[in-house]
Design an enzyme around this catalytic site. Structure first.
Site, mmCIF file in Angstrom:
data_model
loop_
_atom_site.group_PDB
_atom_site.id
_atom_site.type_symbol
_atom_site.label_atom_id
_atom_site.label_comp_id
_atom_site.label_asym_id
_atom_site.label_seq_id
_atom_site.Cartn_x
_atom_site.Cartn_y
_atom_site.Cartn_z
ATOM 1 N N CYS A 10 43.791 42.609 36.635
ATOM 2 C CA CYS A 10 44.679 41.466 36.389
ATOM 3 C C CYS A 10 45.300 40.807 37.616
ATOM 4 C CB CYS A 10 45.789 41.890 35.432
ATOM 5 S SG CYS A 10 45.145 42.212 33.783
HETATM 6 N N1 LIG Z 1 43.401 45.031 30.887
HETATM 7 C C1 LIG Z 1 44.703 44.865 31.037
HETATM 8 O O1 LIG Z 1 45.397 45.740 31.550
HETATM 9 C C2 LIG Z 1 45.386 43.603 30.567
HETATM 10 C C3 LIG Z 1 46.780 43.597 30.464
HETATM 11 C C4 LIG Z 1 47.401 42.418 30.010
HETATM 12 C C5 LIG Z 1 46.633 41.289 29.714
HETATM 13 N N2 LIG Z 1 45.278 41.337 29.852
HETATM 14 C C6 LIG Z 1 44.509 40.138 29.502
HETATM 15 O O2 LIG Z 1 43.977 40.336 28.203
HETATM 16 C C7 LIG Z 1 42.682 39.720 28.102
HETATM 17 C C8 LIG Z 1 41.658 40.769 27.722
HETATM 18 O O3 LIG Z 1 41.558 41.706 28.774
HETATM 19 P P1 LIG Z 1 40.800 43.112 28.589
HETATM 20 O O4 LIG Z 1 40.997 43.860 29.847
HETATM 21 O O5 LIG Z 1 41.202 43.717 27.292
HETATM 22 O O6 LIG Z 1 39.277 42.575 28.503
HETATM 23 P P2 LIG Z 1 37.962 43.420 28.229
HETATM 24 O O7 LIG Z 1 36.914 42.809 29.062
HETATM 25 O O8 LIG Z 1 38.254 44.883 28.311
HETATM 26 O O9 LIG Z 1 37.654 43.103 26.685
HETATM 27 C C9 LIG Z 1 37.214 41.905 26.177
HETATM 28 C C10 LIG Z 1 36.450 42.203 24.903
HETATM 29 O O10 LIG Z 1 36.175 40.978 24.218
HETATM 30 C C11 LIG Z 1 34.913 41.115 23.600
HETATM 31 N N3 LIG Z 1 34.416 39.791 23.238
HETATM 32 C C12 LIG Z 1 33.894 38.829 24.019
HETATM 33 N N4 LIG Z 1 33.578 37.749 23.289
HETATM 34 C C13 LIG Z 1 33.898 38.029 22.013
HETATM 35 C C14 LIG Z 1 33.823 37.317 20.782
HETATM 36 N N5 LIG Z 1 33.324 36.081 20.728
HETATM 37 N N6 LIG Z 1 34.258 37.922 19.674
HETATM 38 C C15 LIG Z 1 34.761 39.167 19.706
HETATM 39 N N7 LIG Z 1 34.863 39.896 20.825
HETATM 40 C C16 LIG Z 1 34.439 39.331 21.972
HETATM 41 C C17 LIG Z 1 34.083 41.829 24.643
HETATM 42 O O11 LIG Z 1 32.912 42.398 24.084
HETATM 43 C C18 LIG Z 1 35.091 42.882 25.148
HETATM 44 O O12 LIG Z 1 34.998 44.078 24.396
HETATM 45 C C19 LIG Z 1 42.434 39.054 29.462
HETATM 46 O O13 LIG Z 1 42.859 37.723 29.391
HETATM 47 C C20 LIG Z 1 43.335 39.848 30.400
HETATM 48 O O14 LIG Z 1 43.709 39.084 31.527
HETATM 49 C C21 LIG Z 1 44.636 42.470 30.258
#
Ligand SMILES: NC(=O)c1ccc[n+]([C@@H]2O[C@H](COP(=O)([O-])OP(=O)(O)OC[C@H]3O[C@@H](n4cnc5c(N)ncnc54)[C@H](O)[C@@H]3O)[C@@H](O)[C@H]2O)c1
Length: 435
Positions: A263
């Site tokens: 992030c």
């Molecule tokens: N990882 C963190 O610590 C964290 C913390 C706060 C905010 N965020 C934010 O949250 C968001 C997600 O981050 P993450 O780390 O969980 O991402 P990630 O990459 O772990 O997960 C994203 C998921 O979305 C799925 N996906 C993609 N397209 C899709 C669709 N059309 N339908 C259903 N599923 C679909 C993917 O297969 C994947 O499993 C980002 O914007 C990130 O900046 C992340």
């Protein structure tokens, strides 16, 4: 059902709220259905198992199942593009699929943007895609909120259970009220302060939060680098003292090899890019990023200071994950340090309790990996601690001396008490008294 989605779903379900997790990744869904977490996160496995067993969490690739629910959370990734801006492909696609599935739903449905998105995205990108795909107008029958997520990897479940605030950005009272009700059902008497605002403010809160934390890290690393040149100074004591000032606070004042994770870098780049497009150059944020990038050079300098030229030297990298208790290597400072060491011709051997499979997949040709820390130390000319794992903390000076060709140690995470390593050539970030 990525990091945020799965942790959110598992915690909702564990509190008795029936939840459906949707993802396009069939393998991930199969694993979740079996109650197995596809990511490493303390407490998640157990929570998931219980929720699946109690039929409170179902997982599917079938997006039409959203019609069985009243609220949907968009938690897809928003990765960086080369210019720093965020790629909204996943957000748009997921919104469109969700909207299409909601076309014939008669009851009110709330869509919540939990992904981190640049201010304006919920109203200017998600809203039109949602309206077009549902054939409905956001308002009385279709709700839309921005509700950023603040959980941290490594403590995601406990963060989700005990957040310091909930931020809800909405254009109308109905959608904010439904989301607040859901959180009230979830947290009951432990409901944290709920800040209700516009979608744009909610979106910016997330970026401002990460930009501030990243700046705090680069700030203390700057003080550490200054300390490095002053014999007798220990940045940890400086941090402890300034952290007692309530205006400063003690957290995120740990000097080290620089921040990593999925992030901070991504969000800072997105905010810098967005700001520049609006005609404002955010110098402070650019300095935060540059300081972080260059912190890897400071780590390598310490190794060179103790071990001399690194060409053909065998260097043990202890810890590859961007922080302890996770197998996540995205933007890990270990990658930046390994890159610089490789360019100097060093031969690299590494160990990490959890992140080695992820590391091997992407950087396997740059580094040899060993199954325990002692294996990495065997025959090494220098060791660098890159992640603050408890397992590494337990290593004693004698373990290094017994295994290494030359007992030289750089503690880039400040996990060791320097006087206990007097028999080694020892350096630590922000410790002015390099041996
Ligand atoms: N990882 C963190 O610590 C964290 C913390 C706060 C905010 N965020 C934010 O949250 C968001 C997600 O981050 P993450 O780390 O969980 O991402 P990630 O990459 O772990 O997960 C994203 C998921 O979305 C799925 N996906 C993609 N397209 C899709 C669709 N059309 N339908 C259903 N599923 C679909 C993917 O297969 C994947 O499993 C980002 O914007 C990130 O900046 C992340």
């Amino acid at each position: 059902m990525g990091y945020v989605g799965l942790c959110t779903a598992a915690t909702f379900a564990s509190c008795g709220i029936p939840t459906i997790g949707i993802d396009i990744d069939e393998n991930r869904i199969q694993q979740i259905r079996k109650g197995q977490a596809p990511i490493h996160e303390p407490q998640l496995d157990l929570m998931l198992k219980k929720a699946v067993k109690r039929n409170l969490l179902d997982a599917t690739t079938d997006v039409s199942r959203v019609t069985d629910t009243r609220s949907s959370f968009l938690t897809v990734g928003t990765p960086s593009q080369p210019d720093g801006s965020i790629d909204l492909t996943f957000v748009k696609k997921a919104t469109e699929e969700l909207g299409t599935a909601l076309q014939n739903k008669e009851d009110y449905h709330l869509v919540v943007v939990k992904s981190t998105v640049i201010p304006g995205t919920t109203n200017n990108t998600v809203k039109p895609v949602l309206e077009q795909s549902t054939g409905k107008i956001v308002g009385p029958s279709l709700g839309l909120c921005a509700n950023p997520e603040f959980l941290k990897e490594g403590t995601a479940i406990s963060d989700a259970l005990h957040p310091d605030k909930i931020v809800i950005g909405s254009n109308d009272k109905k959608s904010a009220a439904q989301l607040t009700r859901l959180y009230r059902e979830f947290y009951r008497s432990r409901l944290p302060p709920v800040i209700t605002t516009t979608p744009e403010t909610a979106e910016l809160v997330k970026y401002a939060s990460n930009a501030f934390l990243a700046t705090k890290v680069s700030f203390i690393n700057t003080i550490a680098n200054i300390s490095q040149h002053i014999p007798g100074v220990d940045v940890n004591q400086v941090a402890e003292a300034i952290g007692r000032d309530p205006r400063i606070g003690p957290l995120f004042l740990k000097a080290g090899p620089g921040y990593g994770g999925s992030c901070f870098h991504k969000d800072l780049q997105a905010l810098i890019n967005h700001s520049q497009l609006q005609g404002y150059d955010p110098l402070l944020l650019k300095a935060t990023e540059k300081t972080n990038e260059e912190q890897a050079d400071r780590v390598v300098e310490l190794a060179e200071k103790l071990a001399g030229p690194l060409d053909q030297k065998r260097i043990a990298i202890l810890g590859l994950a961007f922080k302890k208790d996770t197998d996540d290597i995205r933007e890990a400072s270990s990658i930046r340090v390994i890159d610089r060491l490789s360019k100097k011709g060093a031969r690299l051997v590494g160990y990490d309790p959890m992140a080695m499979p992820n590391f091997e997949r992407i950087f396997g040709d740059m580094i040899e990996l060993t199954k325990d820390p002692l294996g990495a130390l065997r025959g090494a000319d220098c060791a660098i601690v890159m992640t603050e794992w408890d397992e590494l903390r337990k290593l004693k000076a004698k373990d290094y001396i017994a295994q290494m060709r030359q007992p030289i140690l750089v503690d880039a995470r400040r996990i060791y008490n320097a006087p206990e390593f007097k028999e080694l050539k020892f350096a630590a970030i922000g410790l002015g008294s390099v041996a």
